[in-house]
Design a protein around this motif. Structure first.
Motif, mmCIF file in Angstrom:
data_model
loop_
_atom_site.group_PDB
_atom_site.id
_atom_site.type_symbol
_atom_site.label_atom_id
_atom_site.label_comp_id
_atom_site.label_asym_id
_atom_site.label_seq_id
_atom_site.Cartn_x
_atom_site.Cartn_y
_atom_site.Cartn_z
ATOM 1 N N ARG A 193 0.828 -1.206 0.000
ATOM 2 C CA ARG A 193 0.000 0.000 0.000
ATOM 3 C C ARG A 193 0.860 1.253 0.000
ATOM 4 O O ARG A 193 0.558 2.241 -0.671
ATOM 5 C CB ARG A 193 -0.910 0.004 1.236
ATOM 6 C CG ARG A 193 -1.846 1.218 1.294
ATOM 7 C CD ARG A 193 -2.563 1.290 2.635
ATOM 8 N NE ARG A 193 -1.648 1.663 3.704
ATOM 9 C CZ ARG A 193 -1.306 2.919 3.986
ATOM 10 N NH1 ARG A 193 -1.755 3.918 3.260
ATOM 11 N NH2 ARG A 193 -0.491 3.185 4.990
ATOM 12 N N TRP A 214 2.292 5.031 -2.859
ATOM 13 C CA TRP A 214 2.425 6.416 -2.412
ATOM 14 C C TRP A 214 3.878 6.879 -2.495
ATOM 15 O O TRP A 214 4.159 8.037 -2.815
ATOM 16 C CB TRP A 214 1.912 6.565 -0.980
ATOM 17 C CG TRP A 214 0.430 6.453 -0.847
ATOM 18 C CD1 TRP A 214 -0.276 5.481 -0.193
ATOM 19 C CD2 TRP A 214 -0.547 7.356 -1.392
ATOM 20 N NE1 TRP A 214 -1.625 5.706 -0.289
ATOM 21 C CE2 TRP A 214 -1.832 6.859 -1.020
ATOM 22 C CE3 TRP A 214 -0.475 8.515 -2.148
ATOM 23 C CZ2 TRP A 214 -3.013 7.489 -1.381
ATOM 24 C CZ3 TRP A 214 -1.649 9.146 -2.515
ATOM 25 C CH2 TRP A 214 -2.897 8.639 -2.136
ATOM 26 N N PHE A 237 -0.792 12.570 5.321
ATOM 27 C CA PHE A 237 -2.036 11.804 5.223
ATOM 28 C C PHE A 237 -1.839 10.523 4.411
ATOM 29 O O PHE A 237 -2.435 9.490 4.719
ATOM 30 C CB PHE A 237 -3.141 12.651 4.603
ATOM 31 C CG PHE A 237 -3.891 13.487 5.608
ATOM 32 C CD1 PHE A 237 -4.785 12.896 6.494
ATOM 33 C CD2 PHE A 237 -3.696 14.851 5.680
ATOM 34 C CE1 PHE A 237 -5.462 13.663 7.433
ATOM 35 C CE2 PHE A 237 -4.370 15.623 6.615
ATOM 36 C CZ PHE A 237 -5.258 15.025 7.496
ATOM 37 N N ALA A 238 -1.013 10.573 3.386
ATOM 38 C CA ALA A 238 -0.764 9.374 2.590
ATOM 39 C C ALA A 238 -0.076 8.295 3.423
ATOM 40 O O ALA A 238 -0.361 7.104 3.277
ATOM 41 C CB ALA A 238 0.101 9.724 1.383
ATOM 42 N N SER A 243 0.052 8.081 7.017
ATOM 43 C CA SER A 243 -0.573 7.644 8.269
ATOM 44 C C SER A 243 -2.057 7.960 8.377
ATOM 45 O O SER A 243 -2.637 7.828 9.459
ATOM 46 C CB SER A 243 0.166 8.263 9.463
ATOM 47 O OG SER A 243 0.360 9.646 9.284
ATOM 48 N N LYS A 244 -2.689 8.392 7.287
ATOM 49 C CA LYS A 244 -4.128 8.662 7.279
ATOM 50 C C LYS A 244 -4.516 9.584 8.434
ATOM 51 O O LYS A 244 -3.939 10.648 8.599
ATOM 52 C CB LYS A 244 -4.893 7.349 7.301
ATOM 53 C CG LYS A 244 -4.643 6.500 6.052
ATOM 54 C CD LYS A 244 -5.478 5.230 6.038
ATOM 55 C CE LYS A 244 -5.222 4.443 4.760
ATOM 56 N NZ LYS A 244 -5.987 3.188 4.704
ATOM 57 N N LEU A 245 -5.464 9.177 9.277
ATOM 58 C CA LEU A 245 -5.932 10.067 10.339
ATOM 59 C C LEU A 245 -4.847 10.349 11.380
ATOM 60 O O LEU A 245 -4.878 11.369 12.067
ATOM 61 C CB LEU A 245 -7.169 9.471 11.023
ATOM 62 C CG LEU A 245 -8.461 9.510 10.191
ATOM 63 C CD1 LEU A 245 -9.614 8.877 10.972
ATOM 64 C CD2 LEU A 245 -8.810 10.948 9.803
#
Length: 487
Positions: A252, A256, A308-309, A311-313
């Protein structure tokens, strides 16, 4: 011009003391702080005003220079966010395949170092370059010492001395000289390219006979670079781990990593193109701190997206860690400059009134300019003598291993001496900036950031500084002569 008083002579004495302390390779923060206190006390006749002057001088310098801290913070934070996903390493991996031999490797290493250092500064970029490009260059036949020379001259020298993108150095020089930042930045860029071109070419010619035939694939992997180092005082045994980090990313994150490895260079290239075209009109103006604001804003947007890419939130917290890392780096790099700049700002009437807490309408002293005006008749009206004097002074101020701490001094003297000898102060300020940063920024002073370059290459920092000396001095002399001829 006002009559000279005891405070003027004290300012001259402390300025001379600062230069002498620099010659002994010691910090000049204490002399600057003590000098500010004594002048504030002596000029006003009130010891309490001396205490206030120390605080006001540092506050004034911080206000003038805080934009520098911000741009460094954002760029270092962006680099940290790219490091999380391995995009920083992926950005330069394709370069390795072009290093077909040691001769090509030398110039490719210098070119890539220059470009990356323009945007991220050489110190944060050195671990990245050292981990991936030095092993590739060594496999191509370039000796570790030559690799270190290429990185130091292109990064700590050519890129940092112009500092054209982040404009930290030009701003320090321009504020002291009382000229627009853009005027110093444009001239510093040209002089840095001249100095760097001469220095890199000279260094290549001096070391070309030591370049070997390429190491074939069967002779070693990236870690094998350790076995071919000639002065491996610090073996970079971690190179294998760093170089392999990209391959260990989860699927994943790999997409990125590839995206940002492409997006960030394209964004920075776009920034450079916009700034260049702005010089010719039609795209807005980037005078003063506008250029730094532009690249800082782009860096912040990229930082948010990268966080954000990865670790997201969790990016809501993660981005704070990166910003803290950036601020820590910025204050470590530039913190000592504030009290030094505060003292030399005291020599200018633009700042001395607020530093000394003089009331509205009170005549603000210009200690440095008054001193120069008084001895103006004794100064040889020779542009060449003045230019080379500023260059030598810049080199002397760089002996502290910083490169930036002397810019307020060379800038202030350029502003005071320029009109007296008929030379544009921005030209003298750019020349002084060359001397200070090429020396102290990390090319000929071993106790500077040159240590990091030497450490990653596994060579002696003292020997690296010695090998850089002749190419750098030749480049500075040529650049100064060219500056006098064209400006």
């Amino acid at each position: 011009m006002r009559m000279l008083g005891l405070s003027h002579y004290l300012y001259a004495f402390i300025t001379l003391s600062v230069i002498i302390v620099m010659l002994f390779r010691k910090g000049v923060v204490i002399p600057s702080l003590v000098g500010t206190f004594l002048i504030g006390w002596l000029f006003t006749g009130d010891v309490l005003s001396g205490f206030k002057a120390v605080y006001n001088a540092n506050l004034t310098a911080a206000q003038e220079l805080f934009t520098i801290f911000l741009i460094i913070t954002f760029m270092v934070a962006l680099l940290a966010s790219l490091r999380d996903m391995g995009a920083d390493r992926r950005m330069i991996q394709p370069i390795q395949r072009f290093m077909l031999n040691g001769h090509l490797a030398f110039f490719i290493l210098a070119g890539i170092t220059f470009v990356i250092s323009l945007f991220f500064w050489p110190t944060p970029a050195v671990p990245l370059l050292g981990a991936l490009l030095i092993p590739a260059a060594v496999r191509a036949g370039l000796p570790p010492m030559s690799a270190a020379i290429a990185i130091a001259l292109a990064g700590q020298g050519m890129a940092l001395s112009s500092d054209y993108i982040m404009q930290v150095a030009p701003m320090l020089s321009a504020v002291g000289a009382g000229v627009p930042t853009a005027a110093v930045a444009d001239k510093a860029l040209i002089l840095s390219l001249i100095t760097g071109g001469v220095a890199i070419t000279t260094a290549y010619l001096m070391n070309r006979k030591s370049i070997r035939t390429p190491i074939t694939a069967g002779q070693g992997a990236p870690g094998a670079v350790v076995t071919v180092m000639t002065a491996a005082e610090k073996e970079p045994a971690h190179l294998d781990e760093v170089a392999a980090a990209v391959e260990t990313l989860e699927p994943r994150m790999e997409k990125w990593s590839k995206l940002f490895a492409l997006l960030v260079p394209l964004a920075m290239l776009g920034v450079m193109v916009v700034m260049i075209f702005s010089k010719f009109g039609g795209l807005g103006s980037f005078e003063g701190g506008d250029g730094a604001a532009f690249i800082g804003g782009v860096a912040v947007v990229l930082l948010i997206l990268a966080s954000f890419a990865f670790s997201k939130l969790k990016a809501l917290d993660r981005i704070s860690d990166h910003l803290v890392e950036g601020f820590v780096f910025a204050f470590k790099a530039m913190g000592p400059v504030i009290p030094i700049a505060g003292f030399f700002f005291l020599g200018s009437s633009d700042f001395s009134g607020s530093i000394l807490s003089l009331g509205e309408g009170a005549a603000a002293p210009a200690f440095l300019f008054d001193l120069v005006s008084t001895i103006q008749h004794a100064i040889p009206s020779s542009a060449s003598i003045t230019a080379f004097g500023i260059l030598i002074l810049g080199i002397v101020t760089g002996l502290d291993g910083s490169g930036f701490s002397g810019l307020p001094l060379t800038g202030s003297l350029s502003g005071a001496l320029g009109p007296a000898v008929g030379v544009d102060p921005s030209t003298l300020a750019a020349i002084g900036q060359m001397g200070a940063i090429w020396a102290g920024g990390g090319t000929i002073v071993a106790w500077s950031s040159l240590v990091a370059v030497a450490g990653f290459a596994g060579v002696s920092a003292m020997e690296l500084a010695r090998k850089n000396f002749i190419p750098v001095m030749l480049g500075l002399i040529v650049a100064t002569i060219v500056a006098l001829l064209i400006w």
